[in-house]
Design a protein around this motif. Structure first.
Motif, PDB file in Angstrom:
ATOM      1  N   THR A 153       5.452   6.404  -5.524  1.00 56.09           N
ATOM      2  CA  THR A 153       6.329   7.283  -6.300  1.00 56.09           C
ATOM      3  C   THR A 153       6.628   6.671  -7.659  1.00 56.09           C
ATOM      4  OG1 THR A 153       7.339   8.338  -4.372  1.00 56.09           O
ATOM      5  CG2 THR A 153       8.652   8.287  -6.389  1.00 56.09           C
ATOM      6  N   TYR A 154       6.896   5.373  -7.685  1.00 61.04           N
ATOM      7  CA  TYR A 154       7.174   4.691  -8.948  1.00 61.04           C
ATOM      8  C   TYR A 154       5.978   4.763  -9.881  1.00 61.04           C
ATOM      9  CZ  TYR A 154       7.695   0.938 -12.328  1.00 61.04           C
ATOM     10  OH  TYR A 154       7.737   0.214 -13.507  1.00 61.04           O
ATOM     11  N   PHE A 155       4.798   4.414  -9.394  1.00 58.38           N
ATOM     12  CA  PHE A 155       3.626   4.417 -10.276  1.00 58.38           C
ATOM     13  C   PHE A 155       3.291   5.823 -10.751  1.00 58.38           C
ATOM     14  CE2 PHE A 155       2.788   0.062  -8.787  1.00 58.38           C
ATOM     15  CZ  PHE A 155       2.467  -0.530 -10.006  1.00 58.38           C
ATOM     16  N   GLN A 156       3.510   6.815  -9.911  1.00 59.48           N
ATOM     17  CA  GLN A 156       3.332   8.195 -10.351  1.00 59.48           C
ATOM     18  C   GLN A 156       4.302   8.520 -11.479  1.00 59.48           C
ATOM     19  OE1 GLN A 156       1.130  10.593  -9.008  1.00 59.48           O
ATOM     20  NE2 GLN A 156       1.801  11.980 -10.614  1.00 59.48           N
ATOM     21  N   SER A 157       5.530   8.019 -11.375  1.00 64.36           N
ATOM     22  CA  SER A 157       6.564   8.362 -12.359  1.00 64.36           C
ATOM     23  C   SER A 157       6.285   7.785 -13.734  1.00 64.36           C
ATOM     24  CB  SER A 157       7.935   7.878 -11.864  1.00 64.36           C
ATOM     25  OG  SER A 157       8.061   6.462 -11.995  1.00 64.36           O
ATOM     26  N   ILE A 158       5.495   6.708 -13.802  1.00 62.23           N
ATOM     27  CA  ILE A 158       5.203   6.093 -15.102  1.00 62.23           C
ATOM     28  C   ILE A 158       3.802   6.443 -15.598  1.00 62.23           C
ATOM     29  CG2 ILE A 158       6.836   4.203 -14.751  1.00 62.23           C
ATOM     30  CD1 ILE A 158       4.426   2.374 -14.146  1.00 62.23           C
ATOM     31  N   GLY A 159       3.179   7.428 -14.956  1.00 56.32           N
ATOM     32  CA  GLY A 159       1.885   7.906 -15.417  1.00 56.32           C
ATOM     33  C   GLY A 159       0.700   7.048 -15.016  1.00 56.32           C
ATOM     34  N   LEU A 160       0.886   6.223 -13.982  1.00 56.03           N
ATOM     35  CA  LEU A 160      -0.200   5.370 -13.500  1.00 56.03           C
ATOM     36  C   LEU A 160      -0.386   5.569 -11.987  1.00 56.03           C
ATOM     37  CD1 LEU A 160       0.625   2.056 -15.419  1.00 56.03           C
ATOM     38  CD2 LEU A 160      -1.350   3.558 -15.833  1.00 56.03           C
ATOM     39  N   PRO A 161      -0.692   6.789 -11.566  1.00 50.46           N
ATOM     40  CA  PRO A 161      -0.838   7.031 -10.128  1.00 50.46           C
ATOM     41  C   PRO A 161      -1.953   6.170  -9.530  1.00 50.46           C
ATOM     42  CG  PRO A 161      -1.782   8.842 -11.379  1.00 50.46           C
ATOM     43  CD  PRO A 161      -1.053   7.990 -12.369  1.00 50.46           C
ATOM     44  N   LEU A 162      -1.730   5.688  -8.337  1.00 53.13           N
ATOM     45  CA  LEU A 162      -2.680   4.777  -7.703  1.00 53.13           C
ATOM     46  C   LEU A 162      -3.820   5.506  -7.004  1.00 53.13           C
ATOM     47  CD1 LEU A 162      -0.017   2.474  -6.006  1.00 53.13           C
ATOM     48  CD2 LEU A 162      -1.164   2.075  -8.200  1.00 53.13           C
ATOM     49  N   GLU A 163      -3.541   6.688  -6.484  1.00 55.92           N
ATOM     50  CA  GLU A 163      -4.486   7.338  -5.587  1.00 55.92           C
ATOM     51  C   GLU A 163      -5.792   7.770  -6.260  1.00 55.92           C
ATOM     52  OE1 GLU A 163      -0.466   7.276  -4.070  1.00 55.92           O
ATOM     53  OE2 GLU A 163      -1.277   8.166  -5.921  1.00 55.92           O
ATOM     54  N   PRO A 164      -5.783   8.325  -7.484  1.00 58.08           N
ATOM     55  CA  PRO A 164      -7.072   8.733  -8.068  1.00 58.08           C
ATOM     56  C   PRO A 164      -8.047   7.568  -8.228  1.00 58.08           C
ATOM     57  CG  PRO A 164      -5.261   9.796  -9.216  1.00 58.08           C
ATOM     58  CD  PRO A 164      -4.638   8.782  -8.318  1.00 58.08           C
ATOM     59  N   GLY A 165      -7.556   6.428  -8.692  1.00 58.52           N
ATOM     60  CA  GLY A 165      -8.440   5.278  -8.848  1.00 58.52           C
ATOM     61  C   GLY A 165      -8.933   4.748  -7.520  1.00 58.52           C
ATOM     62  N   LEU A 166      -8.079   4.795  -6.507  1.00 56.53           N
ATOM     63  CA  LEU A 166      -8.488   4.349  -5.174  1.00 56.53           C
ATOM     64  C   LEU A 166      -9.581   5.249  -4.630  1.00 56.53           C
ATOM     65  CD1 LEU A 166      -8.276   2.795  -2.528  1.00 56.53           C
ATOM     66  CD2 LEU A 166      -6.208   4.107  -1.994  1.00 56.53           C
ATOM     67  N   LEU A 167      -9.409   6.552  -4.756  1.00 60.42           N
ATOM     68  CA  LEU A 167     -10.419   7.479  -4.245  1.00 60.42           C
ATOM     69  C   LEU A 167     -11.733   7.341  -5.004  1.00 60.42           C
ATOM     70  CD1 LEU A 167      -8.291  10.702  -3.635  1.00 60.42           C
ATOM     71  CD2 LEU A 167      -9.080   9.025  -1.957  1.00 60.42           C
ATOM     72  N   ARG A 168     -11.669   7.124  -6.309  1.00 62.23           N
ATOM     73  CA  ARG A 168     -12.905   6.934  -7.076  1.00 62.23           C
ATOM     74  C   ARG A 168     -13.635   5.676  -6.623  1.00 62.23           C
ATOM     75  NH1 ARG A 168      -9.581   8.781 -11.422  1.00 62.23           N
ATOM     76  NH2 ARG A 168      -9.177   6.626 -12.096  1.00 62.23           N
ATOM     77  N   ALA A 169     -12.887   4.606  -6.411  1.00 60.18           N
ATOM     78  CA  ALA A 169     -13.501   3.355  -5.976  1.00 60.18           C
ATOM     79  C   ALA A 169     -14.160   3.517  -4.612  1.00 60.18           C
ATOM     80  CB  ALA A 169     -12.463   2.237  -5.950  1.00 60.18           C
ATOM     81  N   LEU A 170     -13.478   4.203  -3.700  1.00 59.68           N
ATOM     82  CA  LEU A 170     -14.049   4.422  -2.378  1.00 59.68           C
ATOM     83  C   LEU A 170     -15.284   5.317  -2.451  1.00 59.68           C
ATOM     84  CD1 LEU A 170     -10.825   4.925  -0.221  1.00 59.68           C
ATOM     85  CD2 LEU A 170     -12.224   2.856  -0.445  1.00 59.68           C
ATOM     86  N   ALA A 171     -15.248   6.325  -3.329  1.00 55.26           N
ATOM     87  CA  ALA A 171     -16.409   7.208  -3.478  1.00 55.26           C
ATOM     88  C   ALA A 171     -17.605   6.433  -4.028  1.00 55.26           C
ATOM     89  CB  ALA A 171     -16.058   8.379  -4.393  1.00 55.26           C
ATOM     90  N   ARG A 172     -17.365   5.544  -4.993  1.00 55.70           N
ATOM     91  CA  ARG A 172     -18.463   4.726  -5.521  1.00 55.70           C
ATOM     92  C   ARG A 172     -19.083   3.859  -4.428  1.00 55.70           C
ATOM     93  NH1 ARG A 172     -14.915   4.305 -10.052  1.00 55.70           N
ATOM     94  NH2 ARG A 172     -14.063   2.306  -9.319  1.00 55.70           N
ATOM     95  N   ALA A 173     -18.256   3.451  -3.471  1.00 56.16           N
ATOM     96  CA  ALA A 173     -18.748   2.619  -2.366  1.00 56.16           C
ATOM     97  C   ALA A 173     -19.409   3.447  -1.276  1.00 56.16           C
ATOM     98  CB  ALA A 173     -17.586   1.820  -1.779  1.00 56.16           C
ATOM     99  N   GLY A 174     -19.313   4.777  -1.375  1.00 53.07           N
ATOM    100  CA  GLY A 174     -19.855   5.640  -0.329  1.00 53.07           C
ATOM    101  C   GLY A 174     -18.939   5.750   0.867  1.00 53.07           C
ATOM    102  N   TRP A 175     -17.661   5.445   0.666  1.00 51.85           N
ATOM    103  CA  TRP A 175     -16.692   5.441   1.764  1.00 51.85           C
ATOM    104  C   TRP A 175     -15.758   6.637   1.609  1.00 51.85           C
ATOM    105  CZ3 TRP A 175     -15.201  -0.442   1.246  1.00 51.85           C
ATOM    106  CH2 TRP A 175     -16.231  -1.225   1.799  1.00 51.85           C
ATOM    107  N   THR A 176     -16.121   7.739   2.224  1.00 53.56           N
ATOM    108  CA  THR A 176     -15.334   8.969   2.062  1.00 53.56           C
ATOM    109  C   THR A 176     -15.059   9.675   3.383  1.00 53.56           C
ATOM    110  OG1 THR A 176     -17.338  10.278   1.699  1.00 53.56           O
ATOM    111  CG2 THR A 176     -16.245   9.372  -0.271  1.00 53.56           C
ATOM    112  N   THR A 177     -15.571   9.152   4.497  1.00 52.36           N
ATOM    113  CA  THR A 177     -15.451   9.838   5.774  1.00 52.36           C
ATOM    114  C   THR A 177     -14.725   8.958   6.791  1.00 52.36           C
ATOM    115  OG1 THR A 177     -17.618   9.025   6.485  1.00 52.36           O
ATOM    116  CG2 THR A 177     -17.549  11.164   5.367  1.00 52.36           C
ATOM    117  N   ALA A 178     -14.405   9.548   7.942  1.00 50.43           N
ATOM    118  CA  ALA A 178     -13.612   8.844   8.947  1.00 50.43           C
ATOM    119  C   ALA A 178     -14.344   7.657   9.553  1.00 50.43           C
ATOM    120  CB  ALA A 178     -13.194   9.822  10.053  1.00 50.43           C
ATOM    121  N   ASP A 179     -15.666   7.621   9.448  1.00 56.80           N
ATOM    122  CA  ASP A 179     -16.400   6.479   9.979  1.00 56.80           C
ATOM    123  C   ASP A 179     -16.578   5.366   8.961  1.00 56.80           C
ATOM    124  OD1 ASP A 179     -18.191   7.777   8.352  1.00 56.80           O
ATOM    125  OD2 ASP A 179     -19.805   7.865   9.832  1.00 56.80           O
ATOM    126  N   ALA A 180     -16.016   5.527   7.766  1.00 58.88           N
ATOM    127  CA  ALA A 180     -16.053   4.456   6.770  1.00 58.88           C
ATOM    128  C   ALA A 180     -15.167   3.304   7.226  1.00 58.88           C
ATOM    129  CB  ALA A 180     -15.582   4.978   5.415  1.00 58.88           C
TER     130      ALA A 180
END
Length: 341
Positions: A153-180
């Motif tokens: 919530t804090y990082f979202q409030s200052i314009g630095l949300p964590l989740e988009p970068g985390l999802l991009r990093a996981l997608a680059r690794a090919g880790w997007t499904t429940a068996d990742a």
């Protein structure tokens, strides 16, 4: 266990009992010991890069307070409703973070780890993923990551949300499904609900033994972690998460003298809701252990940092049916797991 599989051992911030936490060397040692997952806590730099630190205030885990060029960066911020004074990752670029060196957070308790102060850099999430993948290939076994979004919530409030970068990093690794080989964890709820609609990787609702998720507090929702630990609360968690990560006292409580009591119903109730259970945090030092498993020190002044019978505590939790657990000393957790087989 929920699925009948061997409980996983999650190296809490790496082998953080032996090396400064959240460093590649801490993760390396944990992997050498045999840990199934390594855990990076994620915070953001000013330029939006996700790095591994226990908190965004970094005076306790780096040498930033001794760096003359950064003395004017010391400030006070309100983090999750609490004033905190120090140096914050969101005020530094990645290039500036690279100039810092990691330190042991608990030097009085962990002099072995403190001997490695000033030797290691702060890693990025991308570096940790690449390292886990390289080690998996080299060792012929899968090593997973178990990232925590810190203060979302804090990082979202200052314009630095964590989740988009985390999802991009996981997608680059090919880790997007429940068996990742990934679990994403959070003490808050709303970001996990959001993530449920954006990724297939497994999600974990962390639970403290007191208080409430800050996102609920911030919007005036009266629900607490205690409410979430009830059968009704667990059923609600199961609509967006795959497991819970409870404070270990919610699984096996202690009496007023620090002795272990019988296990609670949390594991059974969580399993009934289809949720795995991964309690935290298991540590060797007397100060963290139940009274039952503390060991006297030759020097009374060293009692708190003396290692007690941590394997006995770990064995009690494995016997209670947990599906995994977080350990600062993953070698001890692995030995306890092996003995339970």
């Amino acid at each position: 266990m929920l699925n009948g599989q061997t409980p996983i051992v999650i190296a809490h911030r790496g082998a953080s009992g032996y090396r400064p936490e959240h460093t590649i060397e801490s993760y390396r040692l944990a992997i050498e010991m045999g840990a199934d997952f390594i855990e990076p806590d994620l915070v953001s730099t000013r330029d939006g890069v996700l790095i591994a630190r226990h908190e965004n205030e970094i005076s306790g885990t780096t040498d930033v307070s001794e760096r003359a060029e950064f003395i004017n960066r010391r400030t006070t911020r309100e983090i999750d409703g609490v004033p905190v004074t120090g140096w914050f990752t969101e005020d530094f670029t990645l290039a500036e973070i690279r100039t810092l060196r990691a330190r042991e957070r608990l030097p009085e308790l962990r002099p072995v780890s403190a001997a490695f102060d000033q030797q290691f850099q702060v890693p990025t999430l991308d570096e940790i993923i690449a390292f886990a993948k390289a080690e998996s290939a080299a060792r012929g076994r899968t090593i997973g990551i178990y990232p925590e979004t810190k203060h979302p919530t804090y990082f979202q409030s200052i314009g630095l949300p964590l989740e988009p970068g985390l999802l991009r990093a996981l997608a680059r690794a090919g880790w997007t499904t429940a068996d990742a080989p990934v679990f994403i964890q959070s003490f808050e709820t709303e970001n996990l609900r959001m993530l449920r609609g954006q990724t297939g990787v497994r999600l974990v609702q962390l639970m403290e033994h007191t208080g409430a998720p800050y996102d609920l507090v911030a919007r005036g929702d009266a629900r607490t972690y205690a409410d979430m630990a009830t059968p009704a609360g667990l059923a609600q968690i199961a609509t967006y998460a795959d497991a819970i990560g409870p404070h270990k006292g919610l699984v096996i409580p202690r009496d007023e003298d620090g002795h272990l009591l019988p296990p609670s119903l949390l594991v059974a109730d969580a399993h009934a809701a289809g949720l795995g259970v991964h309690p935290w945090t298991f540590r060797n030092e007397n100060v963290f252990l139940p009274t039952d498993f503390q060991i006297a020190a030759a020097d009374p002044a060293a009692f708190q940092r003396t290692h007690g019978d941590a394997r006995a505590e770990l064995a009690a939790f494995f016997a209670a049916g947990v599906d995994g657990l977080f350990a600062d000393y993953p070698d001890v957790a692995l030995a306890a797991r092996a003995s339970m087989r």
